[in-house]
Design an enzyme around this catalytic site. Structure first.
Site: not given
Length: 164
Positions: A90, A100, A127, A134
């Site tokens: 994104v 996303g 990350n 997520y």
């Protein structure tokens, strides 16, 4: 009121944009040197006779906002198909607008429509932002798996070793 997010399949005309986004993603996670693909690779393997992947493009006011590059997979344990998300990107200026999430939900919906029952992806170990994103969506990490890979010259040597 913010402009709506439009989702559409990527086309061969999007190859340069897709490749540029992948390069920005690589830079964002500090792995730009790992990206050796070219726009021609994407054209050949994504839009040729037997596409190896599909892309979903997000746009806001006709401007590229992000992409999801994915392909079908199969679980022999579940006996069902799924989808593997290779890259989710994104643009910085569109983050926080659920681009996303919208991309992932559409890919999951398309997978489910053809009998799929799961979505799988890998996250770069450093990350933390992506991991949290997520997790917030309910896409958790697998405590019993680890990604293994072999690439480049080691792969070629392995593949070219004669079978006994």
């Amino acid at each position: 009121m913010p402009a709506p997010i439009t989702l559409r399949p990527g086309t061969i005309d999007d190859v340069e944009t897709i490749h540029a986004a992948l390069l920005r993603l690589g830079t964002h996670i500090g792995a730009h040197q790992e990206i050796t693909s070219t726009p021609e690779d994407l054209r050949r393997y994504g839009f040729g006779e037997k596409p190896a992947f599909s892309t979903l493009i997000a746009e806001i006011d006709g401007e590229f906002a992000g992409l999801c590059l994915h392909f079908p997979i199969f679980s022999s344990w579940m006996g069902r198909p799924g989808v593997y998300v290779q890259d989710l990107y994104v643009e910085d200026r569109f983050r926080g607008r659920r681009v996303g999430e919208r991309l992932l939900r559409r890919v999951a919906k398309e997978c489910r429509a053809v009998g799929g029952v799961y979505l799988r992806l890998s996250v770069d170990t450093d990350n933390e932002t992506a991991k949290a994103f997520y997790e917030k969506l309910g896409i958790g990490w697998s405590s019993y798996e680890q990604v293994q890979k072999i690439v480049g010259d080691a792969f070629f040597a392995f593949a070219d070793t004669p079978e006994e």
